[in-house]
Enzyme design. Structure first.
Site, PDB file in Angstrom:
ATOM      1  N   TYR B  37       0.839  -1.207   0.000  1.00  0.00           N
ATOM      2  CA  TYR B  37       0.000   0.000   0.000  1.00  0.00           C
ATOM      3  C   TYR B  37       0.865   1.246   0.000  1.00  0.00           C
ATOM      4  O   TYR B  37       2.080   1.176   0.198  1.00  0.00           O
ATOM      5  CB  TYR B  37      -0.946   0.006   1.209  1.00  0.00           C
ATOM      6  CG  TYR B  37      -0.270   0.298   2.532  1.00  0.00           C
ATOM      7  CD1 TYR B  37       0.552  -0.640   3.137  1.00  0.00           C
ATOM      8  CD2 TYR B  37      -0.444   1.527   3.167  1.00  0.00           C
ATOM      9  CE1 TYR B  37       1.182  -0.366   4.343  1.00  0.00           C
ATOM     10  CE2 TYR B  37       0.174   1.806   4.378  1.00  0.00           C
ATOM     11  CZ  TYR B  37       0.983   0.861   4.960  1.00  0.00           C
ATOM     12  OH  TYR B  37       1.608   1.134   6.146  1.00  0.00           O
ATOM     13  N   LYS B 152       6.595  -1.875   1.715  1.00  0.00           N
ATOM     14  CA  LYS B 152       5.446  -1.269   2.404  1.00  0.00           C
ATOM     15  C   LYS B 152       4.250  -2.204   2.249  1.00  0.00           C
ATOM     16  O   LYS B 152       3.332  -1.962   1.463  1.00  0.00           O
ATOM     17  CB  LYS B 152       5.149   0.132   1.862  1.00  0.00           C
ATOM     18  CG  LYS B 152       4.263   0.956   2.792  1.00  0.00           C
ATOM     19  CD  LYS B 152       4.247   2.419   2.426  1.00  0.00           C
ATOM     20  CE  LYS B 152       3.215   3.200   3.232  1.00  0.00           C
ATOM     21  NZ  LYS B 152       3.605   3.415   4.631  1.00  0.00           N
ATOM     22  N   GLU B 184      13.056   2.325  13.773  1.00  0.00           N
ATOM     23  CA  GLU B 184      12.129   3.393  13.363  1.00  0.00           C
ATOM     24  C   GLU B 184      10.926   3.347  14.293  1.00  0.00           C
ATOM     25  O   GLU B 184      10.967   2.688  15.333  1.00  0.00           O
ATOM     26  CB  GLU B 184      11.721   3.209  11.891  1.00  0.00           C
ATOM     27  CG  GLU B 184      11.030   1.894  11.604  1.00  0.00           C
ATOM     28  CD  GLU B 184      10.610   1.729  10.137  1.00  0.00           C
ATOM     29  OE1 GLU B 184      10.332   2.724   9.473  1.00  0.00           O
ATOM     30  OE2 GLU B 184      10.540   0.573   9.688  1.00  0.00           O
ATOM     31  N   LEU B 208      11.410   1.196   6.781  1.00  0.00           N
ATOM     32  CA  LEU B 208      10.785   1.693   5.567  1.00  0.00           C
ATOM     33  C   LEU B 208      11.479   3.003   5.197  1.00  0.00           C
ATOM     34  O   LEU B 208      11.678   3.867   6.059  1.00  0.00           O
ATOM     35  CB  LEU B 208       9.296   1.954   5.801  1.00  0.00           C
ATOM     36  CG  LEU B 208       8.571   2.410   4.521  1.00  0.00           C
ATOM     37  CD1 LEU B 208       8.388   1.244   3.567  1.00  0.00           C
ATOM     38  CD2 LEU B 208       7.239   3.037   4.853  1.00  0.00           C
TER      39      LEU B 208
END
Lengths: 300, 300
Positions: B37, B152, B184, B208
């Site tokens: 996505y 993702k 992250e 990411l």
């Protein structure tokens, strides 16, 4: 088609024709992989390890804090799926998935709880008898999955991408290594025999506690086989004498080659054969001793 | 309701009313988290970083070997979603998900390729302005996610379960540590300042590559701020002078406290403020310089 009936699936409390079963794409199963599942095996007259599957489902839901599905209903839903699809005297698999329901997309749980989405189906299933005799050849890949493999969640993308690699190389399965240790396979467990001792990864967040794995360990104990619940180091993989997969669909399946290298002499091992036979006997006996009548079909 | 129109969503090539948007539960997005996505931000007259989002979507699909969606159409679908929902002059987020489509459940990809499922929606969005001024308080948790966070994907259960913990403790986000290093946050990136140097985890399978992270690094370079693409060790976390989150929805957001301990003096840091201001100016300028006309709405 003729007299073959349309497949019925279970969706949120009732049986519906498969082609009329729809969910919204706002389901958290679709947006976030926020769901769990179970697959149980029907041997024509009983579910193997239903209690274990039910207990594991309860645990998965609890670990996810996913409420609203009554796990007591699980065996009944499975049996209804067989009945309405005329699979009672077949060998079959029943799948049931429960997600955190549909809600506008946010990473956190819905603030106002929504009902879970429950989806189930049954289908005919018979394992490849040839594979059980000859043994299978598998791949060895890094374990890229998350750190909560003990939850039987639908967050399976790591399993899918890994297994696809094995499949394209013509291999039956893949086993994973993480931090120098063998964990499990993409959709089964892996067990090894070395110097007469049965080794497999202990229950931990890094593996799924397989129901068939549990049955096999019990059978091994009954047979007086020594068991060591320790992971096999990657470095010791090719000095193992035997290897086999366990799982709801593969049952007990000899592994004769991993990533191009023979295990033992490249044929199914002796203890593997013993456990395969014990498993077969269990199925035959359970088929007689533990046959459970199908209760009246209700709620649809 | 009055004159408010029903929400329209994008489903497999056309706009449909949200309440008529349905998918089959046999979708691989629902069964296996086998999908990717993107979320893009509309600032009332332009999408920020559309090229970056488009490039990342192309990469996610390629890494997944998920075919059948023409990424060239992505900006147009996003713009159509704004248009049909009268969001062109609002601030909004557009979500688009692409899965490997519907097929009888097997871990491997469908042997006969099936069309991907494509689902998109747009909704009004404005960040919490107060949080941007005062800074936010966040949690520190072990990174339980898989090893391909660079894709993702919708395999987000680790993110969900972690963020939920933070949310229930009244915290804005959570950052993760793995093998002694900060990676992250659950749905944003984390950056630190120490002795005037901006630190953040390098691009790798463990994070990411955030579009806003990339913009912030560019802004920092333009401002002459030294950048070190090295992960901050967990052990050095509380000796950092500043910390902030970056992301499509959070933009540049100061972090003033992590797991009960102040960062710096517990107020937003100087370099953080500089980057927040530079980001704000970028939005203002792009709003003038880069306004892209919405093309005629087609295909629905």
């Amino acid at each position: 088609m003729g007299n073959r009936q349309a497949e019925l699936v279970w969706l949120n409390g009732r049986m519906v024709p498969k082609q009329e079963a729809f969910i919204t794409p706002d389901d958290r199963g679709f947006l976030f992989a926020d769901g769990v599942y179970e697959v149980v095996r029907w041997y024509g007259n009983f579910f193997l390890g239903m209690d274990g599957h039910q207990k594991r489902l309860r645990r998965s839901l609890a670990e996810m804090r996913l409420d609203g599905f009554d796990v007591e209903e699980f065996p009944s839903v499975c049996q209804q799926l067989l009945e309405v699809n005329q699979l009672q005297s077949e060998e079959a698999l029943v799948y049931l998935e429960i997600t955190r329901g549909a809600s506008p997309r946010t990473h956190h749980f819905p603030v106002q709880p929504v009902p879970p989405t429950v989806y189930g189906f049954a289908r005919r299933f018979q394992p490849d008898k040839h594979a059980g005799v000859a043994g299978v050849v598998i791949a060895l890949l890094p374990d890229i999955r998350w750190m909560r493999c003990d939850i039987k969640s639908v967050s399976l993308l790591g399993n899918v991408l890994s297994y696809q690699q094995a499949k394209e190389r013509g291999l039956f399965e893949c086993i994973f290594h993480r931090d120098g240790l063998i964990t499990e396979a993409s959709h089964s467990n892996i067990l090894f025999v070395r110097n007469g001792v049965l080794f497999t990864h202990p229950e931990s967040p890094l593996i799924l506690s397989g129901i068939t794995r549990g049955i096999v360990l019990q059978l091994a104990a009954d047979l007086g086989i020594s068991i060591s619940l320790e992971p096999v180091p990657l470095a010791d993989l090719y000095t193992c004498d035997e290897a086999f997969l366990s799982g709801t669909s593969v049952e007990v399946l000899p592994v004769v080659e991993i990533e191009g290298r023979k295990i033992g002499d490249g044929t199914p091992g002796k203890i593997t054969r013993q456990l395969q036979e014990a498993f077969k006997q269990l199925i035959i006996q359970r088929g007689i001793e533990f046959v459970r009548p199908i209760p009246p079909v209700i709620n649809f």
